[in-house]
Motif scaffolding. Structure first.
Motif, PDB file in Angstrom:
ATOM      1  N   ASP A  61      13.580   4.393   3.027  1.00  0.00           N
ATOM      2  CA  ASP A  61      14.652   3.422   3.282  1.00  0.00           C
ATOM      3  C   ASP A  61      15.625   3.329   2.104  1.00  0.00           C
ATOM      4  N   ALA A  62      15.086   3.248   0.892  1.00  0.00           N
ATOM      5  CA  ALA A  62      15.946   3.138  -0.295  1.00  0.00           C
ATOM      6  C   ALA A  62      16.761   4.410  -0.491  1.00  0.00           C
ATOM      7  N   ASN A  63      16.131   5.557  -0.283  1.00  0.00           N
ATOM      8  CA  ASN A  63      16.844   6.834  -0.384  1.00  0.00           C
ATOM      9  C   ASN A  63      18.013   6.871   0.593  1.00  0.00           C
ATOM     10  N   ASN A  64      17.729   6.606   1.846  1.00  0.00           N
ATOM     11  CA  ASN A  64      18.784   6.653   2.865  1.00  0.00           C
ATOM     12  C   ASN A  64      19.870   5.622   2.610  1.00  0.00           C
ATOM     13  N   ALA A  65      19.497   4.443   2.144  1.00  0.00           N
ATOM     14  CA  ALA A  65      20.476   3.380   1.883  1.00  0.00           C
ATOM     15  C   ALA A  65      21.396   3.728   0.716  1.00  0.00           C
ATOM     16  N   THR A  66      20.935   4.537  -0.217  1.00  0.00           N
ATOM     17  CA  THR A  66      21.771   4.943  -1.349  1.00  0.00           C
ATOM     18  C   THR A  66      22.980   5.738  -0.869  1.00  0.00           C
ATOM     19  N   TRP A  67      22.799   6.501   0.208  1.00  0.00           N
ATOM     20  CA  TRP A  67      23.893   7.328   0.729  1.00  0.00           C
ATOM     21  C   TRP A  67      25.031   6.507   1.319  1.00  0.00           C
ATOM     22  N   GLU A  68      24.784   5.231   1.609  1.00  0.00           N
ATOM     23  CA  GLU A  68      25.867   4.349   2.048  1.00  0.00           C
ATOM     24  C   GLU A  68      26.991   4.348   1.009  1.00  0.00           C
ATOM     25  N   TRP A 108       8.665   6.273  -4.312  1.00  0.00           N
ATOM     26  CA  TRP A 108       8.102   7.612  -4.144  1.00  0.00           C
ATOM     27  C   TRP A 108       6.947   7.844  -5.111  1.00  0.00           C
ATOM     28  N   ALA A 109       7.028   7.279  -6.295  1.00  0.00           N
ATOM     29  CA  ALA A 109       5.958   7.455  -7.276  1.00  0.00           C
ATOM     30  C   ALA A 109       4.651   6.817  -6.816  1.00  0.00           C
ATOM     31  N   ARG A 110       4.726   5.940  -5.830  1.00  0.00           N
ATOM     32  CA  ARG A 110       3.546   5.221  -5.350  1.00  0.00           C
ATOM     33  C   ARG A 110       3.245   5.509  -3.877  1.00  0.00           C
ATOM     34  N   ALA A 111       3.988   6.413  -3.288  1.00  0.00           N
ATOM     35  CA  ALA A 111       3.924   6.646  -1.843  1.00  0.00           C
ATOM     36  C   ALA A 111       2.750   7.514  -1.425  1.00  0.00           C
ATOM     37  N   ALA A 166      18.858   3.764  -5.694  1.00  0.00           N
ATOM     38  CA  ALA A 166      18.397   5.072  -6.154  1.00  0.00           C
ATOM     39  C   ALA A 166      17.123   4.926  -6.987  1.00  0.00           C
ATOM     40  N   TYR A 167      17.119   3.974  -7.896  1.00  0.00           N
ATOM     41  CA  TYR A 167      15.920   3.767  -8.716  1.00  0.00           C
ATOM     42  C   TYR A 167      14.762   3.205  -7.889  1.00  0.00           C
ATOM     43  N   ALA A 168      15.065   2.384  -6.891  1.00  0.00           N
ATOM     44  CA  ALA A 168      14.016   1.865  -6.014  1.00  0.00           C
ATOM     45  C   ALA A 168      13.362   3.004  -5.239  1.00  0.00           C
ATOM     46  N   ALA A 169      14.162   3.953  -4.794  1.00  0.00           N
ATOM     47  CA  ALA A 169      13.594   5.105  -4.083  1.00  0.00           C
ATOM     48  C   ALA A 169      12.612   5.844  -4.987  1.00  0.00           C
ATOM     49  N   ALA A 170      13.004   6.076  -6.235  1.00  0.00           N
ATOM     50  CA  ALA A 170      12.112   6.774  -7.175  1.00  0.00           C
ATOM     51  C   ALA A 170      10.842   5.963  -7.427  1.00  0.00           C
ATOM     52  N   TYR A 171      10.996   4.661  -7.599  1.00  0.00           N
ATOM     53  CA  TYR A 171       9.841   3.787  -7.830  1.00  0.00           C
ATOM     54  C   TYR A 171       8.842   3.900  -6.674  1.00  0.00           C
ATOM     55  N   GLY A 210       0.813  -1.211   0.000  1.00  0.00           N
ATOM     56  CA  GLY A 210       0.000   0.000   0.000  1.00  0.00           C
ATOM     57  C   GLY A 210       0.850   1.266   0.000  1.00  0.00           C
ATOM     58  N   PRO A 211       0.208   2.409  -0.174  1.00  0.00           N
ATOM     59  CA  PRO A 211       0.921   3.685  -0.228  1.00  0.00           C
ATOM     60  C   PRO A 211       1.773   3.986   1.005  1.00  0.00           C
ATOM     61  N   ALA A 212       1.324   3.614   2.175  1.00  0.00           N
ATOM     62  CA  ALA A 212       2.112   3.865   3.395  1.00  0.00           C
ATOM     63  C   ALA A 212       3.401   3.043   3.380  1.00  0.00           C
ATOM     64  N   GLU A 213       3.296   1.789   2.914  1.00  0.00           N
ATOM     65  CA  GLU A 213       4.486   0.945   2.825  1.00  0.00           C
ATOM     66  C   GLU A 213       5.442   1.461   1.756  1.00  0.00           C
ATOM     67  N   HIS A 214       4.874   1.941   0.637  1.00  0.00           N
ATOM     68  CA  HIS A 214       5.719   2.519  -0.405  1.00  0.00           C
ATOM     69  C   HIS A 214       6.503   3.715   0.144  1.00  0.00           C
ATOM     70  N   ARG A 215       5.847   4.527   0.957  1.00  0.00           N
ATOM     71  CA  ARG A 215       6.519   5.686   1.546  1.00  0.00           C
ATOM     72  C   ARG A 215       7.697   5.245   2.407  1.00  0.00           C
ATOM     73  N   LYS A 216       7.472   4.253   3.243  1.00  0.00           N
ATOM     74  CA  LYS A 216       8.553   3.756   4.105  1.00  0.00           C
ATOM     75  C   LYS A 216       9.686   3.180   3.259  1.00  0.00           C
ATOM     76  N   LEU A 217       9.346   2.412   2.238  1.00  0.00           N
ATOM     77  CA  LEU A 217      10.370   1.829   1.374  1.00  0.00           C
ATOM     78  C   LEU A 217      11.129   2.900   0.592  1.00  0.00           C
ATOM     79  N   ALA A 218      10.438   3.954   0.191  1.00  0.00           N
ATOM     80  CA  ALA A 218      11.094   5.066  -0.518  1.00  0.00           C
ATOM     81  C   ALA A 218      12.133   5.719   0.383  1.00  0.00           C
TER      82      ALA A 218
END
Length: 156
Positions: free
Chosen positions: A15-22, A50-53, A43-48, A5-13
């Motif tokens: 997480d993926a964003n922050n993990a890219t900075w590693e 966010w588009a559904r968040a 990086a692409y997972a974060a964008a994916y 769902g959208p809430a899970e997409h937000r959390k995953l966005a």
């Protein structure tokens, strides 16, 4: 159809964003081919996501795309980063997004241009990034500090 769902997409966005900075926080030469691939996936997972968040805005889309450009720049792929940063600028202008986000999309454009050897274009984009009015003083300091750091691919 996705069971996420959208809430899970937000959390995953997030997480993926922050993990890219590693990877973005490391020197590019220190990354293995596998780590570079993983950085791009994140990086692409974060964008994916966010588009559904839930409650996502155009600013989330801009920041997600900026992260992709940043990851391409980290690999010295200004050619790929430039088209992404140009799209970010178009989104900012079309949606009246200014301040911090506009400064950073011009930072990405400047680095992309420097990376491909367009020194004049890079200088102009960097100068514009520095001229963007950033209202919050802490954000302004962050923009200036980031613009002072490399990589600038030979641009002074």
């Amino acid at each position: 159809m996705s069971s996420i769902g959208p809430a899970e997409h937000r959390k995953l966005a997030i997480d993926a964003n922050n993990a890219t900075w590693e990877f973005l926080d490391r020197e590019p030469a220190s990354l293995t081919a596998h780590e570079i691939e993983e950085m791009m996936r994140r990086a692409y997972a974060a964008a994916y996501h966010w588009a559904r968040a839930e409650n996502a805005t155009v600013v989330n889309e801009i920041r997600a795309s900026w992260l992709i450009a940043k990851a391409w720049i980290h690999q010295s792929r200004g050619d790929l980063a430039l088209s992404v940063s140009d799209r970010c600028i178009e989104l900012c202008l079309a949606n009246n997004v200014k301040d911090f986000d506009l400064a950073y999309v011009y930072e990405a454009k400047a680095r992309s241009l420097a990376c491909i050897g367009d020194v004049e274009g890079a200088r102009e984009a960097k100068k514009f990034a520095l001229s963007v009015e950033v209202v919050d003083e802490e954000d302004r300091k962050l923009v200036e500090a980031d613009l002072a750091k490399g990589p600038w691919f030979g641009l002074n």
